[in-house]
Write a protein that holds these residues in place. Structure first.
Motif, PDB file in Angstrom:
ATOM      1  N   PHE A 166       0.838  -1.200   0.000  1.00 50.76           N
ATOM      2  CA  PHE A 166       0.000   0.000   0.000  1.00 50.76           C
ATOM      3  C   PHE A 166       0.873   1.250   0.000  1.00 50.76           C
ATOM      4  O   PHE A 166       0.534   2.270   0.588  1.00 50.76           O
ATOM      5  CB  PHE A 166      -0.931  -0.023   1.231  1.00 50.76           C
ATOM      6  N   LEU A 167       2.051   1.124  -0.639  1.00 47.68           N
ATOM      7  CA  LEU A 167       3.023   2.220  -0.619  1.00 47.68           C
ATOM      8  C   LEU A 167       2.552   3.371  -1.496  1.00 47.68           C
ATOM      9  O   LEU A 167       2.091   3.154  -2.611  1.00 47.68           O
ATOM     10  CB  LEU A 167       4.378   1.737  -1.162  1.00 47.68           C
ATOM     11  N   ARG A 168       2.691   4.590  -0.957  1.00 45.42           N
ATOM     12  CA  ARG A 168       2.396   5.767  -1.783  1.00 45.42           C
ATOM     13  C   ARG A 168       3.700   6.261  -2.376  1.00 45.42           C
ATOM     14  O   ARG A 168       4.714   6.326  -1.670  1.00 45.42           O
ATOM     15  CB  ARG A 168       1.829   6.902  -0.917  1.00 45.42           C
ATOM     16  N   GLU A 169       3.678   6.628  -3.648  1.00 46.17           N
ATOM     17  CA  GLU A 169       4.883   7.186  -4.241  1.00 46.17           C
ATOM     18  C   GLU A 169       5.234   8.480  -3.513  1.00 46.17           C
ATOM     19  O   GLU A 169       4.343   9.236  -3.124  1.00 46.17           O
ATOM     20  CB  GLU A 169       4.671   7.466  -5.732  1.00 46.17           C
ATOM     21  N   TYR A 279      -7.662  12.452   2.552  1.00 42.92           N
ATOM     22  CA  TYR A 279      -7.795  12.024   1.151  1.00 42.92           C
ATOM     23  C   TYR A 279      -9.058  12.619   0.520  1.00 42.92           C
ATOM     24  O   TYR A 279      -9.793  11.951  -0.190  1.00 42.92           O
ATOM     25  CB  TYR A 279      -7.844  10.491   1.088  1.00 42.92           C
ATOM     26  N   GLN A 281      -8.916  16.005  -0.843  1.00 45.01           N
ATOM     27  CA  GLN A 281      -8.533  17.270  -1.461  1.00 45.01           C
ATOM     28  C   GLN A 281      -8.935  17.273  -2.931  1.00 45.01           C
ATOM     29  O   GLN A 281      -8.500  16.404  -3.686  1.00 45.01           O
ATOM     30  CB  GLN A 281      -7.013  17.472  -1.359  1.00 45.01           C
ATOM     31  N   GLY A 285      -7.647  15.683 -10.599  1.00 40.40           N
ATOM     32  CA  GLY A 285      -8.025  14.278 -10.862  1.00 40.40           C
ATOM     33  C   GLY A 285      -6.897  13.366 -10.439  1.00 40.40           C
ATOM     34  O   GLY A 285      -5.738  13.774 -10.418  1.00 40.40           O
ATOM     35  N   PHE A 347       2.344  13.450 -11.235  1.00 40.56           N
ATOM     36  CA  PHE A 347       0.919  13.271 -10.913  1.00 40.56           C
ATOM     37  C   PHE A 347       0.566  13.721  -9.495  1.00 40.56           C
ATOM     38  O   PHE A 347      -0.601  13.871  -9.167  1.00 40.56           O
ATOM     39  CB  PHE A 347       0.466  11.824 -11.179  1.00 40.56           C
ATOM     40  N   LYS A 348       1.611  13.948  -8.682  1.00 38.36           N
ATOM     41  CA  LYS A 348       1.433  14.544  -7.356  1.00 38.36           C
ATOM     42  C   LYS A 348       2.804  15.029  -6.899  1.00 38.36           C
ATOM     43  O   LYS A 348       3.806  14.773  -7.586  1.00 38.36           O
ATOM     44  CB  LYS A 348       0.851  13.530  -6.375  1.00 38.36           C
TER      45      LYS A 348
HETATM   46  C1  UDX Z   1      -1.918   4.986  -4.305  1.00 40.72           C
HETATM   47  C2  UDX Z   1      -2.395   4.482  -2.940  1.00 40.72           C
HETATM   48  O1  UDX Z   1      -2.531   5.601  -2.052  1.00 40.72           O
HETATM   49  C3  UDX Z   1      -1.393   3.478  -2.368  1.00 40.72           C
HETATM   50  O2  UDX Z   1      -1.885   2.947  -1.139  1.00 40.72           O
HETATM   51  C4  UDX Z   1      -1.202   2.340  -3.398  1.00 40.72           C
HETATM   52  O3  UDX Z   1      -0.227   1.428  -2.935  1.00 40.72           O
HETATM   53  C5  UDX Z   1      -0.755   2.904  -4.728  1.00 40.72           C
HETATM   54  O4  UDX Z   1      -1.713   3.878  -5.182  1.00 40.72           O
HETATM   55  P1  UDX Z   1      -0.104   6.731  -5.171  1.00 40.72           P
HETATM   56  O5  UDX Z   1      -0.599   6.433  -6.542  1.00 40.72           O
HETATM   57  O6  UDX Z   1       1.354   6.766  -4.933  1.00 40.72           O
HETATM   58  O7  UDX Z   1      -0.707   5.705  -4.103  1.00 40.72           O
HETATM   59  O8  UDX Z   1      -0.645   8.187  -4.790  1.00 40.72           O
HETATM   60  P2  UDX Z   1      -1.735   8.810  -3.851  1.00 40.72           P
HETATM   61  O9  UDX Z   1      -1.047   9.643  -2.847  1.00 40.72           O
HETATM   62  O10 UDX Z   1      -2.735   7.868  -3.377  1.00 40.72           O
HETATM   63  O11 UDX Z   1      -2.429   9.813  -4.901  1.00 40.72           O
HETATM   64  C6  UDX Z   1      -3.063   9.349  -6.080  1.00 40.72           C
HETATM   65  C7  UDX Z   1      -3.623  10.494  -6.870  1.00 40.72           C
HETATM   66  O12 UDX Z   1      -4.733  11.078  -6.196  1.00 40.72           O
HETATM   67  C8  UDX Z   1      -2.642  11.645  -7.113  1.00 40.72           C
HETATM   68  O13 UDX Z   1      -2.822  12.122  -8.418  1.00 40.72           O
HETATM   69  C9  UDX Z   1      -3.042  12.686  -6.091  1.00 40.72           C
HETATM   70  O14 UDX Z   1      -2.710  13.995  -6.465  1.00 40.72           O
HETATM   71  C10 UDX Z   1      -4.551  12.480  -6.049  1.00 40.72           C
HETATM   72  N1  UDX Z   1      -5.171  12.906  -4.781  1.00 40.72           N
HETATM   73  C11 UDX Z   1      -4.862  12.265  -3.622  1.00 40.72           C
HETATM   74  C12 UDX Z   1      -6.100  13.947  -4.783  1.00 40.72           C
HETATM   75  O15 UDX Z   1      -6.417  14.525  -5.826  1.00 40.72           O
HETATM   76  N2  UDX Z   1      -6.687  14.293  -3.602  1.00 40.72           N
HETATM   77  C13 UDX Z   1      -6.391  13.675  -2.425  1.00 40.72           C
HETATM   78  O16 UDX Z   1      -6.981  14.065  -1.387  1.00 40.72           O
HETATM   79  C14 UDX Z   1      -5.455  12.636  -2.437  1.00 40.72           C
END
Ligand code: UDX
Length: 455
Positions: A166-169, A279, A281, A285, A347-348
């Motif tokens: 469940f790692l976030r980048e 989560y 915000q 997209g 992407f973030k």
């Molecule tokens: C996600 C899951 O969080 C992680 O548990 C899984 O293992 C892999 O996929 P990740 O893709 O690294 O992780 O990024 P995450 O921080 O979840 O963000 C995903 C996307 O959603 C990004 O584009 C981010 O900007 C967007 N986001 C996230 C929002 O627009 N609003 C939020 O509140 C949170």
């Protein structure tokens, strides 16, 4: 028997190979396993990445990754190779973390998993635990099992277990050492117990890591399930997270029409513990390699069983519309042929990954429409063979003479930008802030024609 042996000696250190060990998940898992005291061989088909990893050069940007790599290399408990067959022969436990990208037609590309299945058939001789970390379609695991059973010589013993990550980048190292839960899905107690044993040093916080990596002392719950349930936990989690984002983006859009402020709405909603404010915000997209892919896989799974996953489809559709809405806002405010600065390509924030980035989709739409697009990102790179697009490596240079700034990624550097300087540099003073980095009541922001999202 194996388990008595474990009980007898206490914590056991295992021989591990991680296949796909230069990718995001594979590299963090390999280094994590090494810091838990296991002897790790990390394998990848990309020879250049393998050679670089040996000399402490990581193929990805990730907080604390460089120091962890250097630390693990210095302890000699990890090695890097492109020879997966040899690595598997040496191992008690094989962790599969190869890519499972989506093809253009929406199907999952399983070619890398098929290749690993061949390595397993060639190389497993004694009991081996095969741990699936890659998010594999549920039906694909059965195909893999059948293939192994039909090709293995008689007497070869193995188990397959699902252990999703469940790692976030950007936060992957932190998340590895501070997991909310460890999910282990398998069909035998033996296999589940071996994997629990693998994680024991992490559970007991008996780790050999650089001091700058934070490790909390919170108890880590272990969730034991059968194999498909573990996979569904991963799919369900990512689909639910994506659902939250599509949901709040739609609420934000409605807020704009009724003159409500989405930040106040999130605060007011989030106080209810059943909802929470995490989560939530609004933004351009969701992007990245996981959320869209996993939703698409659920839609495919639904099709496979003749169940229409309409809800999953709606989350995806709402997400696709988000970048079009931003594009429409720009075309309403800024004349074609004007100069537009895009701040943020990844992407973030805190990653250099541009996979499925809304920013890249937006740049292509703008260039096609005839705008002159300039971009800046602290880490990510994007090249486009078009004279109308230029990436700058200095933020103020990308803003000079611009007619409109569009903030697409929530990098700290953008929050701390000198707004007086920005005002002086721009030709016309339009800011579209798709991450709500600024307070619209801030005096300096009021000098601009400023548009946030959902307020
Ligand atoms: C996600 C899951 O969080 C992680 O548990 C899984 O293992 C892999 O996929 P990740 O893709 O690294 O992780 O990024 P995450 O921080 O979840 O963000 C995903 C996307 O959603 C990004 O584009 C981010 O900007 C967007 N986001 C996230 C929002 O627009 N609003 C939020 O509140 C949170």
């Amino acid at each position: 028997c194996y388990l008595d042996y474990i009980k007898f000696i206490g914590v056991i250190f295992m021989k591990i190979s991680v296949i796909g060990g230069a990718g995001y998940v594979g590299l963090i898992t390999a280094l994590g396993a090494s810091s838990m005291g296991h002897e790790v061989i990390s394998t990848d088909i990309d020879e250049k990445k393998v050679q670089n990893l040996k000399i402490n050069v990581s193929p990805i940007y990730e907080e604390n990754l460089d120091s962890l790599l250097e630390f693990c290399n210095s302890k000699n408990k990890i090695s890097f190779t492109s020879n997966s067959n040899e690595a598997i022969k040496e191992s008690d436990l094989v962790i599969i973390s190869v890519g499972t990208p989506t093809k253009i037609n929406g199907e999952i590309d399983l070619s890398q998993v098929e290749m690993v299945t061949k390595y397993l058939i060639n190389s497993i001789k004694n009991y081996t635990l095969i741990v699936i970390k890659s998010t594999l379609p549920i039906t694909a695991v059965n195909v893999m099992k059948k293939e192994l059973d039909s090709k293995f010589e008689s007497g070869v013993d193995y188990d397959i277990i699902s252990n999703p990550e469940f790692l976030r980048e950007g936060r992957a190292v932190h998340d590895f050492y501070n997991p909310d839960r460890i999910v282990i899905g398998g069909d035998s107690n033996k296999s589940i117990n071996i994997l629990k044993e693998f994680y024991m040093p992490l559970i007991n916080r008996d780790l050999n890591i650089p001091n700058n990596i934070f490790v909390s002392d919170k108890k880590i719950p272990i969730v034991e399930t059968n194999l498909p349930s573990a996979q569904m936990i991963k799919y369900g989690s990512n689909a639910f997270l994506a659902n939250k984002i599509s949901f709040i983006n739609e609420i934000a859009q409605i807020c704009e029409s009724v003159d409500a402020d989405v930040n106040d709405v999130i605060f007011g909603m989030g106080i209810d513990p059943r909802i929470g404010k995490n989560y939530m915000q609004p933004g351009p997209g969701f992007g990245g390699p996981c959320l869209e892919k996993d939703l698409t896989a659920l839609v495919e799974l639904g099709n496979h069983f003749e169940l229409e996953a309409t809800f999953m489809k709606a989350i995806l559709e709402r997400n696709e519309r988000q970048v079009e809405l931003i594009f429409k806002k720009i075309t309403n405010e800024v004349e074609v042929n004007s100069e537009i600065t895009i701040l943020g390509l990844s992407f973030k924030a805190d990653t250099d990954d541009i996979r499925n980035s809304a920013s890249i989709k937006l740049i292509n739409l703008l260039v096609e429409k005839g705008y002159k697009v300039k971009s800046y990102d602290p880490k990510a790179k994007y090249t486009l063979n078009n004279q109308k697009y230029t990436q700058y490596n200095q933020i103020y240079a990308s803003i000079e003479s611009s007619n409109c700034i569009v903030i697409m990624t929530e990098w700290d550097e953008f929050k701390n930008i000198d707004l007086n300087k920005v005002y002086e540099l721009m030709d016309t003073k339009i800011i579209l802030d798709m991450r709500n980095l600024f307070d619209k009541n801030n005096d300096l922001i009021n000098n601009f024609n400023y548009f946030g999202i959902g307020n």
